[in-house]
Design a protein around this motif. Structure first.
Motif, PDB file in Angstrom:
ATOM      1  N   LEU A  24       0.816  -1.212   0.000  1.00 45.92           N
ATOM      2  CA  LEU A  24       0.000   0.000   0.000  1.00 45.92           C
ATOM      3  C   LEU A  24       0.851   1.263   0.000  1.00 45.92           C
ATOM      4  O   LEU A  24       0.458   2.275  -0.600  1.00 45.92           O
ATOM      5  N   ALA A  25       2.004   1.215   0.666  1.00 45.95           N
ATOM      6  CA  ALA A  25       2.887   2.379   0.663  1.00 45.95           C
ATOM      7  C   ALA A  25       3.393   2.663  -0.748  1.00 45.95           C
ATOM      8  O   ALA A  25       3.465   3.819  -1.184  1.00 45.95           O
ATOM      9  N   ILE A  26       3.730   1.611  -1.478  1.00 49.43           N
ATOM     10  CA  ILE A  26       4.193   1.787  -2.864  1.00 49.43           C
ATOM     11  C   ILE A  26       3.053   2.299  -3.731  1.00 49.43           C
ATOM     12  O   ILE A  26       3.248   3.185  -4.584  1.00 49.43           O
ATOM     13  N   VAL A  27       1.846   1.766  -3.523  1.00 54.99           N
ATOM     14  CA  VAL A  27       0.677   2.252  -4.276  1.00 54.99           C
ATOM     15  C   VAL A  27       0.479   3.742  -4.049  1.00 54.99           C
ATOM     16  O   VAL A  27       0.264   4.515  -4.996  1.00 54.99           O
ATOM     17  N   ALA A  28       0.553   4.166  -2.791  1.00 52.52           N
ATOM     18  CA  ALA A  28       0.324   5.577  -2.462  1.00 52.52           C
ATOM     19  C   ALA A  28       1.370   6.464  -3.125  1.00 52.52           C
ATOM     20  O   ALA A  28       1.038   7.514  -3.707  1.00 52.52           O
TER      21      ALA A  28
END
Length: 244
Positions: free
Chosen positions: A21-25
């Motif tokens: 999710l951090a990479i997605v954000a």
């Protein structure tokens, strides 16, 4: 498998999810400008205040209050923001290089596991932080899928009004507009020409919701199966939006 190994895997899963999710954000934030360059936000004002109230009541009751995601009754899995985020980030502009590889990955995850993937929801949060509600609504109105007609895909409420009603969107009556909004959940299943009985049933339920004679029973109650036509005219009881 040893118990200790199972525990390690269970502990690793939340870390992997947080990392994903951090990479997605980060990707969504960095990709916002090129994504929007290809989106072409249409001018605001495609809907009247009353039409805006109907659309948001049915599709996203807390649209003007939430920050991309919502747990409102009748909301279901997607908000207007997340639907726009999906189209802008995953199926709009095609990125190249690392950004393109990540786009292909996220698109594949969404196509496979949309009911449990949180990636699109995080994209919606980023989109909501970068794009005004009125711009989001304008994009949604212009590109929402509205089924097929005469062998072609219909995209957006203006094209749907012309195709199914033979008139501009701003010339539709309240009941006609409710008919268009009723299709959005499953436009081919609730098709006014191909599946008239299912369409009429869906319209009656949505009309009851708009008239205030029923309310969704919970977060996943998007079918409104308990709703039936109320005694009052839907056109006379449509709520006015509080945000213009």
């Amino acid at each position: 498998m040893p118990v200790t190994t199972k525990k390690k895997l269970l502990l690793a899963l939340p870390a992997l999810m947080l990392g994903y999710l951090a990479i997605v954000a980060c990707w969504a934030w960095a990709s916002f400008d090129p994504a929007m360059a290809g989106a072409g936000v249409p001018p605001a004002g495609q809907l009247s205040p009353r039409q805006t109230a109907i659309l948001t009541l049915v599709e996203d009751p807390n649209f003007f209050e939430h920050r991309g995601v919502s747990l409102a009754k009748g909301q279901g899995l997607a908000t207007i923001s997340s639907a726009v985020a999906r189209d802008v980030y995953l199926y709009g502009a095609r990125f190249s290089g690392t950004a393109g590889a990540l786009q292909a990955l996220y698109r594949g995850v969404f196509d496979c596991c949309k009911k449990i993937d949180l990636g699109r929801d995080l994209m919606a949060v980023v989109l909501d932080a970068r794009l005004s509600k009125h711009e989001q609504l304008a994009l949604y109105v212009s590109q929402v899928y509205m089924g097929t007609h005469e062998g072609r895909q219909i995209r957006g409420l203006p094209q749907a009004a012309e195709s199914y009603l033979g008139k501009p969107l701003d010339s539709t009556t309240i009941d006609e507009f409710i008919g268009l909004v009723a299709m959005i959940k499953a436009p081919n299943a609730f098709h006014p020409l191909k599946h008239r009985a299912a369409y009429d049933t869906r319209v009656a339920r949505v009309r009851a919701l708009v008239a205030g004679t029923c309310r969704p029973g919970g977060w996943f109650d998007t079918q409104l199966e308990h709703c039936s036509p109320g005694p009052a005219s839907a056109a006379s009881r449509v709520p006015s939006p509080t945000h213009e």
